[in-house]
Design an enzyme around this catalytic site. Structure first.
Site, PDB file in Angstrom:
ATOM      1  CG  HIS A  88      -4.611 -10.510  13.212  1.00 61.54           C
ATOM      2  ND1 HIS A  88      -4.234  -9.276  12.721  1.00 61.54           N
ATOM      3  CD2 HIS A  88      -5.415 -11.051  12.277  1.00 61.54           C
ATOM      4  CE1 HIS A  88      -4.807  -9.079  11.544  1.00 61.54           C
ATOM      5  NE2 HIS A  88      -5.519 -10.151  11.255  1.00 61.54           N
ATOM      6  CG  ASP A 102      -1.859  -2.226   5.682  1.00 57.34           C
ATOM      7  OD1 ASP A 102      -0.686  -2.509   5.380  1.00 57.34           O
ATOM      8  OD2 ASP A 102      -2.224  -1.076   5.999  1.00 57.34           O
ATOM      9  NE  ARG A 136      -5.437   1.140  10.422  1.00 55.48           N
ATOM     10  CZ  ARG A 136      -4.528   1.559   9.545  1.00 55.48           C
ATOM     11  NH1 ARG A 136      -3.782   0.681   8.910  1.00 55.48           N
ATOM     12  NH2 ARG A 136      -4.367   2.842   9.296  1.00 55.48           N
ATOM     13  CD  GLU A 188      -3.014  -0.964   2.271  1.00 59.33           C
ATOM     14  OE1 GLU A 188      -3.421   0.126   2.678  1.00 59.33           O
ATOM     15  OE2 GLU A 188      -3.316  -2.044   2.803  1.00 59.33           O
ATOM     16  CD  GLU A 248      -9.639   0.967   4.752  1.00 60.17           C
ATOM     17  OE1 GLU A 248      -9.733   2.010   4.099  1.00 60.17           O
ATOM     18  OE2 GLU A 248      -9.647   0.929   5.991  1.00 60.17           O
ATOM     19  CE1 TYR A 276      -1.481  -2.998   9.236  1.00 57.81           C
ATOM     20  CE2 TYR A 276      -3.237  -4.283  10.238  1.00 57.81           C
ATOM     21  CZ  TYR A 276      -2.819  -3.309   9.355  1.00 57.81           C
ATOM     22  OH  TYR A 276      -3.751  -2.637   8.588  1.00 57.81           O
ATOM     23  CG  ASP A 315      -6.672  -3.910   7.724  1.00 55.82           C
ATOM     24  OD1 ASP A 315      -6.702  -3.948   6.476  1.00 55.82           O
ATOM     25  OD2 ASP A 315      -6.261  -2.918   8.348  1.00 55.82           O
TER      26      ASP A 315
END
Length: 685
Positions: free
Chosen positions: A385, A119, A339, A46, A123, A337, A121
């Protein structure tokens, strides 16, 4: 001779060709993208910073390209959703991203394999899905999904080795959220234009967060302080002063409503110059370290300790995750990460932290058992995660401070200390409770009246993790006084008589609930299940950017505009803009990701009642809800003498004659924002 010259010219031509080719390759190498058609792997991420860090670890067989965020989205100037056809979204290339998309397509043509490493997640999954849809070709290079939870050489190589497929269910959950938010914003915002002000907008989650602020403000304004008093005895033993509080009167919690009641107690106790110790309780208490940060707890702690807003915290965390130049070492991802709502940590990182604690403080400061937190369930490399932690626990903040900005250093230090402390031994306190049970006989009450004074205190016996890290607290966070902040008590025994230096009454008043700070608002949003940790920063910044609330002395104050927006939205859509419904929608999105709910069915179930509420909205009632219209009750139309009423128009609420537009043309803006003639033309049109 001619032959020699011809050969020389050929050699020169060949050398020139080779030189040109070399220059071309060198130029590509300078960009970090050496390749030959069909022999390299394209990696799509990204951000350019992330691309630079990853490119350093992969070498000549890989090219890394950045999308710089989303490349496709719903159109800006229309709703872009076919409601009648299963809520089918219309995706378009985001203006300004045409060149980025073209570059990705060209790079994909010459690749043997394409790895989408956006990423990890929802999104990021949606961005990967959009990229795949644009660059996929028949008989083209295979496309696989890679999740980088941290950007280090080992983590990057491991993730690529475990490349998988795009998670369609996660994409569906993100599509559902995007469509849901577009429907609410596009359909509900015109209600605000007509009743409050042209140009403002409604947000599905932001409005509920605004409701929390507004309702708290109403609580504060409606609050009436109640007087109460407390009584404390200042005592001394061996030169050490300490305080005992009146804990019970006649076996009940004391209720002292005013000064007269406090003075009555003082008069009953004025002859007591010593209190006799009737009970002493001693025990050892352990205070465990907090788990490593999640997105939510990082935002809360950064707000309390560093005075960082959520948006600032997440921007800095993104920098630390994507990679920072550390001199000769080059770009390095410093944290995992950022988030995540998991507190889980890997066994490898926990072991590294424990070893480092032993090195820094000694074995006694290492927790007895390894602390992995989380739910303990094993997960594969694509689903691992973790909490937010340093990628290398031995990389101390002080050692890399010269490479970081001041803010980056502060946040990295906070994350590093919290993680290292999470593997440290508990702090140990000796806590003591001393009771002074007094029987007082007065002239008015010959029966002995028992007064119980109690003194509590703690002494730190072993620092444990507190040698490195202490959690911050702020007013109204509900934690009360920490053990380490309690008074130290002298050693006393049952039956001992302790001198009383003074008995002190104090006046107090009950206080309203505190206004939300960024930390307490994030905590409340998480507690209520409103939004997700990754959205808190945008929720809060949107409230401020739209001027629905303002921050003063680190507390949120809803503005008049924010109050009006909340009133209109809640009155229009009471079943949508409430905590329970918003929380249930988040649960539905989770269930979509888990494969238990069809995303189109969820949207259909939502849209039916929503459309009904839109249809039933009464603009006159909503304007009255948002504005004080009492002055109109005594006014008359200057043109025909008719009654003046408030109405909703495309350019905002306005005042019109009750006979408008049939027999009277009179109108004026509700708050003087437009000229009457101009407004009349627009309304008549």
């Amino acid at each position: 001779m001619a032959t020699v010259r011809k050969g020389a010219r050929k050699g020169a031509k060949k050398r020139a060709s080779v030189s040109a080719k070399s220059r071309k390759i060198a130029a590509v190498v300078d960009e970090g993208t050496p390749y030959e058609p069909g022999t390299t792997t394209l990696v799509v991420v990204e951000s350019p910073a992330k691309a630079k860090t990853i490119g350093k670890y992969l070498g000549r067989g890989y090219r890394v390209r950045a999308t710089i965020g989303h490349i496709r989205d719903l159109p800006e100037k229309k709703i872009g959703i076919d409601i009648e056809n299963g809520f089918e979204p219309e995706y378009v290339t985001i203006p300004g991203k045409e060149k980025t998309l073209a570059d990705l397509k060209n790079a994909a043509k010459d690749s043997r394999e394409i790895l989408l490493a956006t990423d990890p997640d929802r999104e990021g999954e949606a961005i990967a899905w959009h990229v795949a849809g644009q660059i996929r070709r028949k008989n083209g290079a295979p496309i696989r999904r890679v999740l980088f939870h941290e950007i280090t050489r080992e983590a990057v190589q491991t993730a690529i080795a475990h490349a998988g497929e795009i998670d369609e269910r996660k994409v569906d959950a993100q599509q559902a959220r995007r469509v849901l938010d577009r429907l609410v914003g596009y359909k509900a915002s015109p209600v605000l234009w007509k009743t409050v002000k042209k140009g403002i907008s409604a947000g599905r989650v932001q409005t509920v967060a605004l409701r929390l602020l507004v309702e708290r403000e109403r609580e504060i304004k409606a609050f009436k302080a109640v007087e109460y008093w407390t009584v404390e005895a200042l005592m001394e033993k061996g030169g050490q002063e300490f305080v005992a509080k009146l804990h019970h009167v006649d076996s009940k919690k004391p209720v002292i409503p005013n000064e007269a009641a406090a003075k009555k107690i003082l008069s009953n106790l004025e002859s007591r110059k010593h209190f006799d110790v009737t009970e002493v309780k001693r025990r050892e208490r352990r205070k465990n370290a907090a788990p490593p940060f999640t997105t939510s707890t990082l935002q809360q702690e950064a707000a309390k300790k560093l005075s960082f807003g959520s948006k600032r915290t997440m921007r800095l965390a993104q920098n630390l995750y994507e990679g920072v130049e550390l001199g000769p070492e080059g770009a390095v991802g410093l944290i995992t990460y950022m988030r995540t709502d998991s507190t889980r940590v890997s066994e490898v990182s926990a072991t590294q932290a424990r070893d480092y604690v032993k090195l820094l403080f000694g074995q006694e400061f290492v927790s007895t058992n390894i602390q992995l937190y989380g739910d303990g369930k094993s997960k594969n490399a694509q689903e691992a995660h973790e909490a937010i932690r340093p990628t290398d626990p031995t990389r101390r903040p002080e050692h890399i401070q010269r490479y970081l900005s001041a803010d980056q250093f502060k946040l990295y230090q906070l994350i590093w200390q919290r993680f290292i402390a999470s593997q440290m031994a508990p702090a140990v306190f000796d806590t003591t409770t001393v009771d002074f049970d007094l029987s007082v006989t007065t002239k008015r009450a010959p029966k002995p009246l028992p007064y119980l004074f109690r003194s509590t205190g703690s002494v730190m016996k072993f620092q444990g993790y507190l040698a490195l890290y202490r959690e911050a607290r702020e007013e109204g966070d509900g934690h009360g006084r920490a053990l380490e902040d309690e008074q130290a008590l002298p050693s006393v025994d049952v039956g001992e008589s302790v001198p009383v230096k003074a008995i002190m009454p104090s006046q107090h008043f009950t206080e309203p609930p505190p206004r939300y700070s960024e930390a307490s608002l994030v905590k409340e949003l998480e507690r209520l299940g409103i939004g997700r940790p990754s959205t808190y920063a945008s929720i809060i910044s949107t409230l401020v950017d739209r001027r629905y609330a303002q921050l003063e002395q680190r507390r949120f104050f809803p503005t008049e505009l924010g109050d009006q927006v909340e009133r209109v939205m809640v009155k229009s859509f009471p079943d949508i803009f409430n905590v329970r419904f918003t929380s249930s929608m988040e649960s539905d999105l989770d269930r979509i990701e888990e494969g238990d709910v069809n995303w189109r069915r969820m949207l259909k179930d939502f849209y039916g009642p929503f459309a009904t509420s839109l249809k039933d909205a009464n603009m006159e009632e909503l304007i009255a809800e948002a504005h004080d219209l009492s002055a109109l009750e005594t006014e008359r139309c200057p043109t025909c003498g008719g009654k003046l009423v408030a109405r909703g128009g495309f350019f905002g609420p306005f005042v019109a004659c009750e006979n408008h537009p049939k027999t009277c043309k009179y109108t004026r803006p509700l708050r003087g924002e437009r000229k009457p003639a101009e407004l009349t033309d627009q309304i008549c049109h």
